[in-house]
Design an enzyme around this catalytic site. Sequence first.
Site, mmCIF file in Angstrom:
data_model
loop_
_atom_site.group_PDB
_atom_site.id
_atom_site.type_symbol
_atom_site.label_atom_id
_atom_site.label_comp_id
_atom_site.label_asym_id
_atom_site.label_seq_id
_atom_site.Cartn_x
_atom_site.Cartn_y
_atom_site.Cartn_z
ATOM 1 N N GLU A 39 30.025 -19.091 -43.906
ATOM 2 C CA GLU A 39 28.977 -18.081 -43.850
ATOM 3 C C GLU A 39 28.583 -17.760 -42.411
ATOM 4 O O GLU A 39 28.321 -16.605 -42.069
ATOM 5 C CB GLU A 39 27.748 -18.529 -44.645
ATOM 6 C CG GLU A 39 27.963 -18.570 -46.152
ATOM 7 C CD GLU A 39 28.333 -17.215 -46.743
ATOM 8 O OE1 GLU A 39 28.099 -16.191 -46.093
ATOM 9 O OE2 GLU A 39 28.870 -17.191 -47.864
ATOM 10 N N GLN A 44 28.663 -10.724 -39.446
ATOM 11 C CA GLN A 44 29.131 -9.570 -38.671
ATOM 12 C C GLN A 44 30.622 -9.633 -38.354
ATOM 13 O O GLN A 44 31.087 -9.065 -37.364
ATOM 14 C CB GLN A 44 28.339 -9.443 -37.362
ATOM 15 C CG GLN A 44 26.848 -9.317 -37.573
ATOM 16 C CD GLN A 44 26.475 -7.993 -38.185
ATOM 17 O OE1 GLN A 44 26.444 -6.976 -37.513
ATOM 18 N NE2 GLN A 44 26.193 -8.006 -39.474
ATOM 19 N N LEU A 82 36.143 -15.305 -31.209
ATOM 20 C CA LEU A 82 35.450 -14.920 -32.453
ATOM 21 C C LEU A 82 34.170 -14.121 -32.177
ATOM 22 O O LEU A 82 33.698 -13.379 -33.030
ATOM 23 C CB LEU A 82 35.133 -16.174 -33.280
ATOM 24 C CG LEU A 82 34.750 -15.979 -34.749
ATOM 25 C CD1 LEU A 82 35.782 -15.130 -35.494
ATOM 26 C CD2 LEU A 82 34.588 -17.321 -35.443
ATOM 27 N N GLY A 83 33.616 -14.278 -30.977
ATOM 28 C CA GLY A 83 32.430 -13.480 -30.627
ATOM 29 C C GLY A 83 31.120 -14.091 -31.070
ATOM 30 O O GLY A 83 31.096 -15.090 -31.794
ATOM 31 N N TYR A 84 30.030 -13.499 -30.615
ATOM 32 C CA TYR A 84 28.684 -14.017 -30.898
ATOM 33 C C TYR A 84 28.669 -15.537 -30.733
ATOM 34 O O TYR A 84 28.465 -16.296 -31.685
ATOM 35 C CB TYR A 84 28.235 -13.617 -32.297
ATOM 36 C CG TYR A 84 27.872 -12.165 -32.438
ATOM 37 C CD1 TYR A 84 27.126 -11.506 -31.464
ATOM 38 C CD2 TYR A 84 28.271 -11.435 -33.556
ATOM 39 C CE1 TYR A 84 26.791 -10.166 -31.597
ATOM 40 C CE2 TYR A 84 27.933 -10.094 -33.690
ATOM 41 C CZ TYR A 84 27.193 -9.472 -32.709
ATOM 42 O OH TYR A 84 26.854 -8.152 -32.842
ATOM 43 N N TYR A 122 19.712 -14.332 -45.168
ATOM 44 C CA TYR A 122 20.958 -14.118 -45.905
ATOM 45 C C TYR A 122 21.726 -15.416 -46.102
ATOM 46 O O TYR A 122 22.094 -15.781 -47.221
ATOM 47 C CB TYR A 122 21.881 -13.092 -45.211
ATOM 48 C CG TYR A 122 23.281 -13.280 -45.703
ATOM 49 C CD1 TYR A 122 23.624 -12.866 -46.994
ATOM 50 C CD2 TYR A 122 24.231 -14.002 -44.976
ATOM 51 C CE1 TYR A 122 24.867 -13.133 -47.524
ATOM 52 C CE2 TYR A 122 25.478 -14.274 -45.489
ATOM 53 C CZ TYR A 122 25.800 -13.824 -46.759
ATOM 54 O OH TYR A 122 27.022 -14.112 -47.287
ATOM 55 N N ASP A 140 23.019 -9.217 -47.863
ATOM 56 C CA ASP A 140 23.764 -8.839 -46.671
ATOM 57 C C ASP A 140 24.019 -7.328 -46.700
ATOM 58 O O ASP A 140 23.480 -6.612 -47.541
ATOM 59 C CB ASP A 140 25.081 -9.616 -46.604
ATOM 60 C CG ASP A 140 26.059 -9.134 -47.652
ATOM 61 O OD1 ASP A 140 25.610 -8.576 -48.682
ATOM 62 O OD2 ASP A 140 27.273 -9.285 -47.450
ATOM 63 N N CYS A 194 32.867 -0.697 -53.602
ATOM 64 C CA CYS A 194 31.690 0.061 -53.156
ATOM 65 C C CYS A 194 31.663 0.090 -51.625
ATOM 66 O O CYS A 194 30.730 -0.395 -50.994
ATOM 67 C CB CYS A 194 30.422 -0.577 -53.713
ATOM 68 S SG CYS A 194 28.946 0.471 -53.612
ATOM 69 N N CYS A 204 34.854 1.310 -60.473
ATOM 70 C CA CYS A 204 33.691 0.428 -60.389
ATOM 71 C C CYS A 204 33.112 0.126 -61.771
ATOM 72 O O CYS A 204 32.823 1.044 -62.542
ATOM 73 C CB CYS A 204 32.622 1.059 -59.513
ATOM 74 S SG CYS A 204 31.157 0.015 -59.326
ATOM 75 N N CYS A 210 25.335 3.799 -62.309
ATOM 76 C CA CYS A 210 25.043 3.925 -60.884
ATOM 77 C C CYS A 210 24.290 5.234 -60.653
ATOM 78 O O CYS A 210 24.829 6.315 -60.860
ATOM 79 C CB CYS A 210 26.322 3.901 -60.064
ATOM 80 S SG CYS A 210 26.048 4.098 -58.285
ATOM 81 N N THR A 313 28.666 -4.603 -28.326
ATOM 82 C CA THR A 313 27.837 -3.840 -29.255
ATOM 83 C C THR A 313 26.977 -2.807 -28.527
ATOM 84 O O THR A 313 26.868 -1.672 -28.962
ATOM 85 C CB THR A 313 26.928 -4.782 -30.061
ATOM 86 O OG1 THR A 313 27.743 -5.775 -30.673
ATOM 87 C CG2 THR A 313 26.167 -4.017 -31.125
#
Length: 368
Positions: A39, A44, A82-84, A122, A140, A194, A204, A210, A313
């Site tokens: 997770e 992101q 991987l970033g962040y 989240y 999320d 979706c 769907c 919907c 970003t």
Amino acid sequence: MNNNEIKALQSDFLNWYDQNKRPLPWRENQEPYYVWLSEIMLQQTQVQTVMPYFERFIQALPTLADLAQVPDDTLMKLWEGLGYYSRARNLKRAAQQIMTDYHGTFPQTAAELEQIIGIGPYTAGAIASIAFGEAVPAVDGNAYRVFSRLFDDTTDISKSSARQHFANEIAPLVPKERPGDFNQAVMDLGSSICTTKDPACLLCPLQPYCQAYAQGKQLERPVKTKKIKKKREQYLALVIHDEQGRVLLQERPAKGVLSGLYTYPLINEANLLSESQKVITSTQIAAFFKAQYELTLQQVQLLPVKPVTHIFTHLHWQLTLYTASIDANANLAYFPGRFFTTAAIAAQGLPTLQKKLQARFAAYQKNV
DNA sequence: AAAGCGTGGAA
DNA sequence: TTTCCAAGCTT
């Protein structure tokens, strides 16, 4: 929605999930450590990107106790690209926190999980529902999209308050049985059916009820007003060698982009250029290094290669490469960094920006 | 509440 | 090229 409608909705999600769930490495069991790690990595970040990182990470650090004790450089090597990067640092801090405060056992409720560094609303919901069967939503970006369409909800997801709004809407829908599968069904449906730009509404299972689809408004949901404008910045990147072939790398400041990671020394051009000046000279660069770090550079030369572009970003950087030489015995007391041998560079966890700069320099050397 | 924080891929 | 997106959290 009445109870029967909720039951039907739950069945539609779960039946679809049973037929379509992807076999992912972190779905092989419900081990909290693996659920948590996946997770965090997936924040992101797309599944395809995460997969090889996850496999390598659990290979190197199979247990929470391993993570709590991992040396920082090993950790960053595992996270490289991987970033962040604060996610990785928080991961280790959290592991230590769980080892000491919880005797190495994960807390099992979303409310407790959210107290752990790096775990927000989240991720707390995801871990609690998937690993521990708590009937809480995991809200999320997929959940925003799926439920804003299902209910034709015009809440602006750019706003901080949107998350709580959707959590309130979704909470009564999460089944007591299989809450984790329900949440994962929402996410899998959101990422395959979706989708943002080209939703496959005809495939769907929720299409019959919907509300956005009924009005042909699925592409207008969710509502998102905020747009990020990237700031453009010009940098010089200095490839500085000593007589022994080592390279001088700089540690990024504790705050800001790529904090704590190593790159070639970078100079923001705005720090060199005065108002009327347009061209930066080698002399000027050497003077800057002397003034800032008490270091004497020699043979500062502009490298005749294409500048490197790197997009974050919020930032759009263009970096011009220079080479220079320096005395191997130079006093680095005022410089935030150190010399690296070729082998040491390869062993270091480096940001992709630095990898790009290295690649550009290597390509130049090859052609000389 | 809004800004800051990586990277790769798609349109 | 530019823009936007992808399983968000911290400050």
